[in-house]
Scaffold this motif. Structure first.
Motif, mmCIF file in Angstrom:
data_model
loop_
_atom_site.group_PDB
_atom_site.id
_atom_site.type_symbol
_atom_site.label_atom_id
_atom_site.label_comp_id
_atom_site.label_asym_id
_atom_site.label_seq_id
_atom_site.Cartn_x
_atom_site.Cartn_y
_atom_site.Cartn_z
ATOM 1 N N ALA A 297 43.684 19.172 -22.485
ATOM 2 C CA ALA A 297 44.863 18.424 -22.955
ATOM 3 C C ALA A 297 45.499 17.722 -21.773
ATOM 4 O O ALA A 297 45.762 18.352 -20.749
ATOM 5 C CB ALA A 297 45.861 19.374 -23.607
ATOM 6 N N VAL A 298 45.729 16.406 -21.904
ATOM 7 C CA VAL A 298 46.397 15.657 -20.826
ATOM 8 C C VAL A 298 47.694 15.122 -21.448
ATOM 9 O O VAL A 298 47.658 14.222 -22.279
ATOM 10 C CB VAL A 298 45.520 14.494 -20.337
ATOM 11 C CG1 VAL A 298 46.201 13.783 -19.169
ATOM 12 C CG2 VAL A 298 44.154 14.995 -19.930
ATOM 13 N N THR A 299 48.816 15.760 -21.068
ATOM 14 C CA THR A 299 50.046 15.450 -21.808
ATOM 15 C C THR A 299 51.269 15.370 -20.904
ATOM 16 O O THR A 299 51.291 15.970 -19.825
ATOM 17 C CB THR A 299 50.292 16.520 -22.904
ATOM 18 O OG1 THR A 299 51.636 16.439 -23.338
ATOM 19 C CG2 THR A 299 50.046 17.917 -22.395
ATOM 20 N N GLY A 300 52.267 14.672 -21.368
ATOM 21 C CA GLY A 300 53.519 14.585 -20.616
ATOM 22 C C GLY A 300 54.406 15.790 -20.860
ATOM 23 O O GLY A 300 55.393 15.988 -20.162
ATOM 24 N N TRP A 301 54.089 16.601 -21.856
ATOM 25 C CA TRP A 301 54.973 17.711 -22.235
ATOM 26 C C TRP A 301 54.383 19.035 -21.776
ATOM 27 O O TRP A 301 53.353 19.461 -22.262
ATOM 28 C CB TRP A 301 55.227 17.719 -23.742
ATOM 29 C CG TRP A 301 55.586 16.338 -24.224
ATOM 30 C CD1 TRP A 301 54.877 15.570 -25.081
ATOM 31 C CD2 TRP A 301 56.708 15.558 -23.806
ATOM 32 N NE1 TRP A 301 55.482 14.366 -25.245
ATOM 33 C CE2 TRP A 301 56.619 14.312 -24.467
ATOM 34 C CE3 TRP A 301 57.773 15.750 -22.933
ATOM 35 C CZ2 TRP A 301 57.554 13.299 -24.287
ATOM 36 C CZ3 TRP A 301 58.707 14.739 -22.771
ATOM 37 C CH2 TRP A 301 58.597 13.541 -23.438
ATOM 38 N N GLY A 302 55.032 19.638 -20.818
ATOM 39 C CA GLY A 302 54.430 20.816 -20.179
ATOM 40 C C GLY A 302 55.195 22.103 -20.396
ATOM 41 O O GLY A 302 55.109 23.015 -19.580
ATOM 42 N N GLN A 303 55.924 22.202 -21.481
ATOM 43 C CA GLN A 303 56.673 23.438 -21.704
ATOM 44 C C GLN A 303 55.766 24.522 -22.269
ATOM 45 O O GLN A 303 54.673 24.234 -22.774
ATOM 46 C CB GLN A 303 57.823 23.174 -22.665
ATOM 47 C CG GLN A 303 58.976 22.517 -21.974
ATOM 48 C CD GLN A 303 60.159 22.417 -22.889
ATOM 49 O OE1 GLN A 303 60.164 21.596 -23.792
ATOM 50 N NE2 GLN A 303 61.125 23.270 -22.680
ATOM 51 N N VAL B 225 31.501 12.927 -20.034
ATOM 52 C CA VAL B 225 32.959 13.073 -20.180
ATOM 53 C C VAL B 225 33.475 12.052 -21.201
ATOM 54 O O VAL B 225 33.183 10.858 -21.088
ATOM 55 C CB VAL B 225 33.701 12.848 -18.841
ATOM 56 C CG1 VAL B 225 35.197 13.113 -19.016
ATOM 57 C CG2 VAL B 225 33.124 13.731 -17.735
ATOM 58 N N LEU B 226 34.203 12.584 -22.203
ATOM 59 C CA LEU B 226 34.837 11.696 -23.168
ATOM 60 C C LEU B 226 36.306 11.543 -22.763
ATOM 61 O O LEU B 226 37.036 12.541 -22.662
ATOM 62 C CB LEU B 226 34.738 12.295 -24.581
ATOM 63 C CG LEU B 226 35.523 11.565 -25.677
ATOM 64 C CD1 LEU B 226 35.000 10.136 -25.869
ATOM 65 C CD2 LEU B 226 35.450 12.321 -27.008
ATOM 66 N N VAL B 227 36.735 10.299 -22.500
ATOM 67 C CA VAL B 227 38.122 10.053 -22.084
ATOM 68 C C VAL B 227 38.871 9.457 -23.280
ATOM 69 O O VAL B 227 38.493 8.392 -23.779
ATOM 70 C CB VAL B 227 38.175 9.081 -20.890
ATOM 71 C CG1 VAL B 227 39.619 8.861 -20.453
ATOM 72 C CG2 VAL B 227 37.348 9.613 -19.724
ATOM 73 N N VAL B 228 39.891 10.192 -23.751
ATOM 74 C CA VAL B 228 40.622 9.721 -24.930
ATOM 75 C C VAL B 228 42.067 9.423 -24.518
ATOM 76 O O VAL B 228 42.811 10.313 -24.096
ATOM 77 C CB VAL B 228 40.623 10.794 -26.049
ATOM 78 C CG1 VAL B 228 41.211 10.217 -27.333
ATOM 79 C CG2 VAL B 228 39.239 11.351 -26.273
ATOM 80 N N ASP B 229 42.468 8.165 -24.631
ATOM 81 C CA ASP B 229 43.848 7.782 -24.307
ATOM 82 C C ASP B 229 44.140 6.486 -25.036
ATOM 83 O O ASP B 229 43.301 5.575 -25.037
ATOM 84 C CB ASP B 229 43.998 7.591 -22.780
ATOM 85 C CG ASP B 229 45.460 7.694 -22.349
ATOM 86 O OD1 ASP B 229 46.338 7.210 -23.103
ATOM 87 O OD2 ASP B 229 45.716 8.259 -21.268
ATOM 88 N N ASP B 230 45.330 6.381 -25.663
ATOM 89 C CA ASP B 230 45.662 5.124 -26.344
ATOM 90 C C ASP B 230 46.055 4.048 -25.343
ATOM 91 O O ASP B 230 46.130 2.883 -25.682
ATOM 92 C CB ASP B 230 46.745 5.330 -27.403
ATOM 93 C CG ASP B 230 48.008 5.908 -26.806
ATOM 94 O OD1 ASP B 230 47.922 6.528 -25.721
ATOM 95 O OD2 ASP B 230 49.087 5.766 -27.425
ATOM 96 N N ASN B 231 46.322 4.459 -24.090
ATOM 97 C CA ASN B 231 46.553 3.476 -23.035
ATOM 98 C C ASN B 231 45.166 3.086 -22.496
ATOM 99 O O ASN B 231 44.520 3.838 -21.760
ATOM 100 C CB ASN B 231 47.415 4.122 -21.937
ATOM 101 C CG ASN B 231 47.755 3.138 -20.824
ATOM 102 O OD1 ASN B 231 46.998 2.209 -20.548
ATOM 103 N ND2 ASN B 231 48.898 3.369 -20.193
ATOM 104 N N ILE B 232 44.740 1.893 -22.961
ATOM 105 C CA ILE B 232 43.352 1.498 -22.692
ATOM 106 C C ILE B 232 43.075 1.412 -21.183
ATOM 107 O O ILE B 232 42.048 1.885 -20.694
ATOM 108 C CB ILE B 232 43.042 0.150 -23.401
ATOM 109 C CG1 ILE B 232 43.155 0.396 -24.916
ATOM 110 C CG2 ILE B 232 41.659 -0.377 -23.030
ATOM 111 C CD1 ILE B 232 43.129 -0.844 -25.749
ATOM 112 N N LEU C 47 41.674 14.763 -23.363
ATOM 113 C CA LEU C 47 42.273 14.322 -24.617
ATOM 114 C C LEU C 47 43.797 14.191 -24.485
ATOM 115 O O LEU C 47 44.499 15.185 -24.243
ATOM 116 C CB LEU C 47 41.906 15.362 -25.700
ATOM 117 C CG LEU C 47 42.301 15.099 -27.137
ATOM 118 C CD1 LEU C 47 41.875 13.718 -27.603
ATOM 119 C CD2 LEU C 47 41.662 16.155 -28.049
ATOM 120 N N ASP C 48 44.260 12.946 -24.661
ATOM 121 C CA ASP C 48 45.709 12.692 -24.662
ATOM 122 C C ASP C 48 46.275 13.309 -25.952
ATOM 123 O O ASP C 48 45.566 13.431 -26.945
ATOM 124 C CB ASP C 48 45.922 11.167 -24.646
ATOM 125 C CG ASP C 48 47.373 10.796 -24.408
ATOM 126 O OD1 ASP C 48 48.126 11.655 -23.906
ATOM 127 O OD2 ASP C 48 47.744 9.650 -24.724
#
Ligand code: ADP
Length: 730
Positions: free
Chosen positions: A682-688, A607-614, A654-655
């Motif tokens: 996709a792991v995102t805050g925007w779910g529209q 699993v590759l975890v990509v997030d700028d929040n370390i 992926l963020d």
């Protein structure tokens, strides 16, 4: 009557003849017998004047017979054949005929005049107008009854008396002036005058008659007062209309201006004189008229309408107007015109816009705040799972942190969801689900809180399954809010009930009741407003932000349902009722997307975890490692693409908001590399919906909206193809 009258008149004829004969005989000594004809003619004239035509003819005949028999002698009748006598008799007959003809013609004329006069007098008595005649010396010669009644006098008091003596107060008034004018000019006069003393208005017409003046008058005081009042009202309305800030106009049936007030004239830049009698199209052009035509059509059809419109006024510039069109109806209800009232609401509209803008900014701020608060919570939650429980103290500390962070996360999640709803950024994933599934999710989630408070819990459900077309996760969340509130706002050892029942054929009721603190009646209407809280200190420690019910209400509303609160007041418990439309019954029911994720046999994945929040990335990575997966971290887009090529992951979490390349661009590059085909999440805050579409286009397989439940990530890592994740698939 007629039988008695005829002999009396003809008796006069006989009497006349007898008297003339006697007179003739008396005067014979002085006049001789040569004048008998004159006596006979006198008898005829007297009979004619006193008894009429018939008796006069009889007199002529009788007089002739007596004259011939008595005055002339026995030979008279035989002498008549002599030419001389015959012509005398003929001449006598002719003169008699002439006298009788002229006399009867004269009498007929006199009779006609008498009849006409009597008729005139009768008519003048009959008319309701007052009438009197004065002669050249101003003496009353005739007064009719209405005039007598008006003067309050009887005929004897007036007839023969001088007008100015009877009415001395008229001297020197416009009444005298009118009489003098008619007297001097000999022409008719007419005026409406106020009589002195009695203070009444008269409509007075004077007509010179040759022998004086005839006056006809009517009392018009009532009409005059009404007219004065109407004029006064019109003036008053004009003053009122000019003193208000509203623009007022009146249009007649031809849609021509009949009235405009000062503000209207000023705003449109024309004077009342220019406007009255002209249409709006004539004054402001067809295009301007077209804008109001539809509303005017409605008003002229009898309907009151109002309309808000921006308008560029020649004198005021760009303004926002509220136009009210009100039909003016006559007594029979027919439209006879339209009143147009325009209020300048520019300032109000500006203030509303400013308020709305402020509200929007507040919502944006709350959304950003919640989003930002949620970011640090995710890694803390992940990290807590990894804390050791070696000693009881550590285990206790871990569960305290876990509980408190979850509580905080729940508050922030609610805030995030409310913000999403108010900003229209929430999408429902509707599916057919049984109410029982929905209920079981909520009950399971709330059970720890209910049990911790020592409440008893009862669940009543119908045996037959009921189905709804809903976003199970979202509705379970709404129901969970109600159950959690019931647990929170009920003192320890209370009772909580959940009842599901079908109502009619198309509705289901889900009611949560408790024996708790209750809600005061004054708060009930406001309880669903954002940040609304009842200030009872007992449960303040339990309280949140006052958004749970707002969120629950909004979510239920988005599903076409209703949520209402009932309470008999403080200390009497509460009942919250959700009503939802039922889905049509189907034979086979698809599995719920939110059904518990079934356990899969453990498989170690890359699993590759990509997030700028370390912290977030690392804590998630540690959690995955604890489950036996192999992980790699990246904190920007380019590094993620590079790591995919190098690490060949099975799954990439992926963020989207990443420095350098954003998540969409990174995903596209990963797909274009073609060396491996990982499951891109996709792991995102925007779910529209548009975010999901964009993610699908970029090559993502699944789309998770933050905050993501760690359990979902674990299920995903175990098996990315599990049907339980169907709801997140693109
Ligand atoms: P909070 O986070 O304060 O619980 P909610 O929106 O869920 O916010 O509830 C708003 C307010 O409504 C609460 O503060 C509480 O005063 C009242 N309330 C909600 N549910 C109940 C209940 N079951 N019994 C009594 N009061 C309640």
């Amino acid at each position: 009557m007629r039988m008695r009258k005829v002999p009396a008149e003809y008796g006069i004829a006989v009497l006349c003849v007898a008297l003339m004969t006697a007179l003739h005989e008396l005067l014979v000594p002085w006049l001789g017998r040569a004048h008998n004809v004159q006596f006979m003619l006198c008898a005829v004239v007297v009979a004619l004047a006193t008894a009429g035509t018939g008796p006069a003819i009889l007199t002529a005949v009788l007089a002739f017979v007596i004259s011939e028999s008595v005055f002339v002698g026995p030979s008279a009748w035989s002498d008549l054949s002599q030419p001389n006598n015959a012509s005398s008799a003929l001449l006598y007959a002719l003169v008699c005929a002439l006298i009788i003809t002229l006399g009867s013609w004269h009498e007929r004329r006199a009779r006609r005049e008498r009849t006409a006069h009597a008729r005139d007098v009768l008519m003048l008595e009959l008319v309701t107008d007052c009438f009197f005649v004065v002669d050249r010396q101003w003496r009353f010669t005739h007064v009719n009854n209405p005039a007598l009644r008006f003067f309050g006098m009887n005929r004897e008091e007036l007839l023969g008396r001088i007008f100015w003596e009877v009415f001395p107060t008229s001297v020197g008034t416009p009444i005298e002036a009118l009489f003098r004018q008619v007297e001097q000019t000999g022409k008719a006069g007419h005026a409406e005058l106020l009589t002195p003393l009695i203070n009444r208005w008269l409509d007075l017409r004077l007509e010179p008659t040759g022998a004086g003046i005839m006056a006809v008058f009517t009392d018009v005081t009532r009409r005059r007062l009404a007219q004065d009042a109407a004029e006064h009202n019109a003036e008053f309305l004009g003053v009122v209309a000019d003193s208000v800030s509203v623009l007022i106009a009146y249009l007649d049936l031809e849609r021509r201006y009949r009235f405009i007030n000062r503000r209207y004239a000023e705003a449109f830049g024309f004077t009342p004189v220019e406007a009255i009698g002209r249409t709006h199209a004539q004054l402001c052009g067809e295009a301007a008229y077209e804008r109001v035509r539809e509303s005017l059509d409605c008003a002229f059809a009898g309907q009151a309408v109002s309309d808000e419109m921006p308008l560029c006024l020649p004198e005021l510039g760009e303004r926002h107007l509220l136009a009210n069109y009100r039909p003016d109806l006559d007594e029979s209800g027919n439209v006879r015109g339209v009143v147009l009232a325009l209020s300048d609401i520019t300032e109000r509209v500006k203030a509303e816009l400013a308020l709305r803008e402020g509200d929007r900014r507040k919502d944006e701020f709350l959304a950003t705040l919640a989003h930002e608060l949620r970011n640090p919570l995710a890694p803390i939650l992940n990290a807590v799972q990894l804390l050791g429980t070696e000693t009881p103290a550590r285990g206790n500390a871990r569960s305290i942190i876990d509980r408190q962070v979850r509580h905080m996360a729940r508050l922030v999640d609610d805030l995030l969801d409310v913000s999403r709803i108010t900003l229209g950024r929430i999408n429902l994933r509707r599916e057919r689900a049984s109410v029982a599934t929905l209920v079981s999710h909520a009950v399971e989630a709330s059970r720890p809180l209910i049990e911790a408070a020592g409440h008893t819990f009862t669940l009543q459900q119908p045996r037959e399954p009921l189905y709804v077309e809903v976003d199970v996760v979202r509705l379970a969340q709404a129901l969970l809010n109600l159950l959690n509130n019931a647990a929170k706002y009920t003192p320890v050892g209370g009772h909580i009930g959940l009842r599901v029942a079908q109502e009619g054929s198309g509705q289901v009721l889900i009611a949560v009741s408790d024996t708790g603190v209750g809600i005061p009646g004054s708060m009930l209407p406001r309880i669903f407003e954002m940040f609304a809280q009842v200030d009872h200190s007992l449960e303040r420690t339990q309280g949140g932000l006052g958004i749970g019910l707002t969120l629950a209400g909004e979510l239920v509303g988005m599903h076409g349902g209703t949520l209402v609160a009932h309470s008999a007041g403080l200390g009497h418990g509460s009942r919250f009722e959700i009503r939802l439309p039922l889905a049509p019954a189907l034979a086979a029911q698809p599995a719920s997307a939110a059904a518990p994720v079934p356990d899969e046999p453990p498989v170690g994945r890359r699993v590759l975890v990509v997030d700028d929040n370390i912290d977030a990335a690392e804590s998630l990575s540690l959690l995955l490692q604890a489950e036996g997966h192999q992980t790699e971290l990246a904190h920007d887009g380019l590094a993620a693409v590079e790591a995919t090529a190098r690490f060949a992951p099975d799954i990439v979490l992926l963020d989207i908001g990443l420095p350098g390349l954003n998540g969409y661009e990174a995903a596209m590059r990963m797909r274009s590399q073609g060396s491996s085909r990982p499951t891109l999440v996709a792991v995102t805050g925007w779910g529209q919906q548009q975010d999901r579409v964009r993610a699908a286009q970029a090559g993502f397989d699944l789309h998770l909206t933050k905050p993501v439940d760690p359990a979902v990530i674990m299920a995903l890592a175990r098996n990315p193809k599990t049907p339980a994740l169907q709801a997140y698939a693109l």
